[in-house]
Scaffold this active site. Structure first.
Site, PDB file in Angstrom:
ATOM      1  N   VAL A 186       0.838  -1.206   0.000  1.00  0.00           N
ATOM      2  CA  VAL A 186       0.000   0.000   0.000  1.00  0.00           C
ATOM      3  C   VAL A 186       0.875   1.258   0.000  1.00  0.00           C
ATOM      4  O   VAL A 186       0.614   2.228  -0.708  1.00  0.00           O
ATOM      5  CB  VAL A 186      -0.960   0.011   1.207  1.00  0.00           C
ATOM      6  N   ILE A 223       2.592   1.675  -3.596  1.00  0.00           N
ATOM      7  CA  ILE A 223       1.767   1.978  -4.769  1.00  0.00           C
ATOM      8  C   ILE A 223       1.464   3.481  -4.815  1.00  0.00           C
ATOM      9  O   ILE A 223       0.909   4.035  -3.863  1.00  0.00           O
ATOM     10  CB  ILE A 223       0.443   1.188  -4.732  1.00  0.00           C
ATOM     11  N   ASP A 227      -2.014  20.182 -44.562  1.00  0.00           N
ATOM     12  CA  ASP A 227      -2.685  20.518 -45.801  1.00  0.00           C
ATOM     13  C   ASP A 227      -2.293  21.945 -46.192  1.00  0.00           C
ATOM     14  O   ASP A 227      -2.025  22.781 -45.318  1.00  0.00           O
ATOM     15  CB  ASP A 227      -4.201  20.415 -45.582  1.00  0.00           C
ATOM     16  N   ASN A 269      -0.522   8.983   1.636  1.00  0.00           N
ATOM     17  CA  ASN A 269      -0.839   8.904   0.219  1.00  0.00           C
ATOM     18  C   ASN A 269      -2.066   9.729  -0.139  1.00  0.00           C
ATOM     19  O   ASN A 269      -2.118  10.385  -1.182  1.00  0.00           O
ATOM     20  CB  ASN A 269      -1.067   7.446  -0.189  1.00  0.00           C
TER      21      ASN A 269
END
Length: 909
Positions: free
Chosen positions: A290, A293, A337, A731
């Site tokens: 955990v 990550i 173009d 986190n």
């Protein structure tokens, strides 16, 4: 026709076929047409003359939003938090996953409607001859073999082989890219390989009749038409995965594998060493996973991309998918173009030559910026009064009198009705006279390819009428020569050649007085007494802003190629005016058709101008460039551009003059048709990538530091300094605050003087990986060292020690943020450029204080009332250590780059 190589089988080379052969091949009668019974039978056999768009499942489109490795990481994090019974955290992560999916879904929901738009273009009514009678039939009910009548203003309903053409001209720019309408004939053409733009006896579905009338046999309907083949090619082209998503997916996969492998190895090691009991070991492993990550990575990436989309919207570009905003920053080649993109698609008189002088006329297109329809006459670089030249006065009068085009202003927008060449003459009159021409017309002879001029007889309010002519220089010169044996034809042809060498179309203008009683034009008498007023050079002028834009792109290492349906000489001349490259090298569509795919891939980089191209050519050009590992952007506005727009890594369509088909096939739409917006988009794409790269360089070491704290503690067999809930808190608050500081980081000064990034290298270089490793080790070591020193020394209990360790991780992130924000030393004028970063840090610190001192949060996150010294001052010292170490290494990297000659432009330290 084989759309892949543009090869036409013999039975489909209908331009070679005579009328009798056509009648036999299509089993029709050239006088009475098909019978109603036969038409009904063919309709039942072949189906309606319409294009069917394949609908995509919206559910599948939504589910595809979950198909990338970064989302897999988030899902894994959510599952792990559920296993830990942290339902609130799992809910938050789940909301992030769903929100990301909806953002991507709604951004992309309109990205594949091109086929539907093409289908809508075929809805019309047309006059058809059946059973010998002229009847009106819906276009969708036309069948192969029908005789269809065409008149000015009609939309061509199907592909047809013309069997009669009376002064017929058709505007085909939607298919070929040519700005001028095409003169049509009924005579068979020689040659097995005639480019689409040169098939003068063919008319194609979705093009428009601008002049004259004609009759044609329907030779293809629905998906068998040229526009139907474009539909097929668009549906067969797979949308390209952007370089950024490729890089992120690879990074996410590697991260997942790395973390899982480490977790499995640690679990096995723990079982053998029996450092912890099995339940404790399991929790410790899950805690490490955990912590490692980077749950905030997908959200951060999406927000940085969304910020880039928002910036580009303000600058006049609508980006339809989030990752596309970064792709332009990685492009190596811009295939553009010509008509309407590099040029204005507004034919303009730029040169006027009389027998005495060669004048230039300023003011490009119908409208010159904010000045309306205006322009000046220049001679040798100086503004002059053109009304002092009687020949010039007469020429302007003829230009306005003989034209049938009208320039109309509606709500501030100027539009032209009529032929582009006539429009150029109308605009010349309007610029110099300040009004539209007023003509007292007596008779008119329209232009015809048989005699290559037009004439108009007017009542001149004098003692006579006046006959005015305009047309091909050779024709008008012959008239003037017949009237005046001293006419210097050679000198005039030299002037014509001078203009044509510059890619200009040349029109000659002349006049003569006739008697008052002459009210009709007699062709046999036209050439008698004609006087030449002069010649004009007409071109579709380059946009004024394009030249510096191309210069900026070249400076940024981006090659600009021109792809057009025009003649190669015209294309080369425009390319030189635009300073497209140091050396202009052109190749034509038929020459590309002759090349095998392998040869094209090998030689494609030699050319920067592609003329006389077809949709199949454009598709092969883009694919050949991509086969050389180039990231390709394609701009376009016509139906003929749709497949190439979709094939390119990023397709860019024009918002004003672009067709709906082009807009829907593209990833980005330029609202104001300004090529300069592409320069802004390249810069913003590089800015977006820089900020995403900084976000990843920030998230990974700080996330790995959390995992390392747990990992090192497990190996040492000591108490874990951080609890799982604390890791989730770190986190979460990082995801909500500090990592978003990069969204507001301004672009660095060197962003447009470096080359495109190497997408094969990925997001992180070798030095970035080294940095991630040493920063992870540094922050985790500081956390473990201080925890051990103060807890084992009896200064703090484990709860207060853990509280201090949380803030050490947080302050390590804060100070590392200041290092990684940009490539400049921290002590420089750039320190305060991102003011939002300071506000975000203040919010983060407030959240940390709440976690430490609010009772219910202490219970949830295992924190305590730590004093200022251990809770704030020690973490600040640890953070400062992180800053000093990373800044020293940054300065060493700057010095290394300077020695290598690749340092960024760093100013004002």
């Amino acid at each position: 026709m084989d759309i892949k190589n543009n090869e036409v089988p013999p039975e489909r080379r209908l331009w070679q076929t005579g009328n009798d052969e056509l009648a036999t091949q299509f089993r029709t009668d050239l006088e009475s047409g098909l019978t109603e019974q036969e038409a009904g039978s063919r309709l039942a056999r072949d189906g309606f003359n319409e294009l069917t768009a394949k609908k995509q499942s919206k559910l599948l489109k939504f589910l595809n939003q979950f198909n990338n490795s970064i989302i897999y990481i988030l899902i894994a994090a959510m599952v792990i938090t559920l296993l830990l019974h942290h339902y609130s955290d799992a809910t938050v992560i789940g909301i992030v996953i769903i929100a990301n999916a909806f953002i991507g879904y709604f951004q992309e929901i309109q990205a594949d409607n091109a086929l539907t738009k093409i289908k809508e273009m075929l809805v019309s009514q047309n006059y058809v001859v059946r059973d010998g009678h002229k009847i009106e039939v819906p276009a969708r009910e036309l069948v192969v073999g029908d005789l269809v009548n065409l008149e000015a203003g009609d939309s061509v309903p199907a592909d047809m082989r013309l069997i009669s053409a009376d002064n017929l001209r058709i505007q085909e720019s939607i298919l070929t890219g040519e700005s001028d309408s095409v003169e049509k004939t009924e005579e068979p053409l020689a040659g097995d390989k005639v480019p689409l733009a040169e098939r003068s006896n063919m008319a194609f579905a979705s093009t428009s009749v601008t002049q004259g009338s004609g009759m044609g046999i329907v030779v293809a309907t629905g998906t068998n038409t040229e526009i139907g083949q474009i539909q097929t090619s668009v549906s067969e082209v797979k949308s390209q995965v952007t370089p950024l998503m490729n890089n992120l997916n690879k990074l996410g996969f590697n991260l997942s594998v790395f973390i899982v492998v480490i977790a499995v190895l640690l679990f096995i090691l723990g079982l053998f060493t029996k450092i912890y009991s099995l339940p404790t070991l399991t929790i410790a492993i899950i805690t490490m996973v955990v912590g490692s990550i980077p749950e905030g990575l997908p959200a951060s990436t999406s927000v940085v991309l969304a910020r880039g989309v928002q910036v580009m919207t303000k600058r006049g570009a609508i980006v339809k998918t989030l990752p596309a905003v970064e792709t332009l920053g990685a492009v190596d080649i811009v295939d553009t173009d010509k008509t309407g993109t590099l040029t204005k698609n507004e034919m303009t008189v730029t040169d006027v030559i009389t027998s005495d002088h060669h004048y230039q006329v300023t003011g490009t297109g119908f409208v010159d910026s904010d000045n309306g329809v205006s322009g000046d006459v220049m001679l040798d670089g100086n503004k002059v009064d053109w009304q002092n030249d009687q020949l010039f006065i007469e020429l302007v009068k003829i230009a306005g009198t003989t034209t049938d085009a009208e320039l109309v202003e509606n709500d501030g927008q100027w539009t032209l009705t009529g032929e582009p060449t006539d429009g150029a003459l109308t605009t010349l009159f309007h610029k110099l006279m300040g009004r539209s021409p007023e003509v007292d017309e007596l008779d008119t002879l329209p232009f015809d390819s048989a005699y290559r001029y037009s004439a108009r007889l007017i009542d001149d309010d004098k003692q006579h009428n006046e006959l005015m002519v305009k047309g091909a220089p050779g024709t008008i010169f012959d008239m003037a020569k017949a009237s005046d044996p001293n006419f210097d034809e050679d000198a005039w042809y030299q002037q014509v050649n001078k203009l044509t060498d510059q890619g200009l179309r040349v029109v000659a203008l002349g006049w003569k007085d006739v008697a008052n009683d002459e009210t009709e034009i007699v062709m046999d008498k036209i050439s008698d007494g004609i006087h030449l007023s002069g010649i004009v050079g007409i071109m579709d002028p380059p946009r004024e802003e394009v030249i510096p834009a191309i210069h900026h792109l070249r400076q940024a290492g981006v090659k600009v190629n021109m792809i057009t349906g025009d003649h190669p000489d015209t294309a080369r001349a425009i390319a030189q005016k635009l300073d497209l490259d140091e050396r202009i090298t052109a190749i034509t569509g038929p020459e590309i058709d002759e090349m095998a795919d392998e040869d094209l891939v090998k030689n494609i980089g030699k050319y920067n101008v592609f003329a006389r191209t077809t949709p199949a050519n454009k598709l092969r050009i883009v694919r050949a460039q991509q086969a050389n590992d180039k990231i390709v952007a394609m701009t376009g506005d016509g139906v003929n551009d749709a497949a190439a727009l979709k094939q390119a890594n990023i397709g860019v369509a024009m918002g004003i003059k672009g067709t709906d088909v082009a807009k829907e096939a593209a990833d980005m739409v330029l609202v104001n048709d300004s090529f300069t917006t592409i320069v802004d988009a390249v810069a913003e794409g590089r800015h977006v990538f820089d900020n995403i790269q900084k976000t990843i360089r920030f998230l990974l070491p700080t996330s790995f530091a959390e995992g390392l704290v747990v990992l090192i503690s497990m190996i040492m067999g000591q108490e874990l300094p951080l609890f799982p809930t604390q890791l989730l808190w770190i986190n979460t608050v990082s995801a909500l605050t500090i990592q978003f500081a990069f969204i507001f980081e301004p672009a660095e000064e060197s962003i447009m003087v470096r080359g495109p990034r190497n997408v094969a290298r990925g997001i992180l270089g070798k030095m970035d990986v080294v940095e991630i490793v040493y920063v992870s080790v540094l922050i985790s070591a500081l956390g473990i060292f201080t925890f051990d020193r103060f807890v084992e020394g009896g200064v703090l209990n484990p709860v207060l020690g853990s509280t201090m360790a949380v803030n050490i991780i947080i302050f390590g992130k804060i100070f590392y943020l200041f290092n990684i924000r940009n490539s400049y030393p921290i002590i420089s004028k750039h320190f305060f450029e991102n003011k939002m970063a300071f506000g975000i840090i203040a919010v983060l610190l407030a959240m940390q204080a709440a976690m430490f001192y609010i009772p219910f949060m202490q219970d949830v996150f295992h924190t305590g009332n730590v004093n200022f010294y251990y809770g704030w001052w020690v973490p600040t010292i640890c953070g400062f250590v992180v800053l000093v170490v990373t800044e020293i290494i940054k300065l060493l990297r700057i010095a290394y780059r300077k020695r290598k000659g690749s340092a960024s432009l760093i100013k004002g330290n």
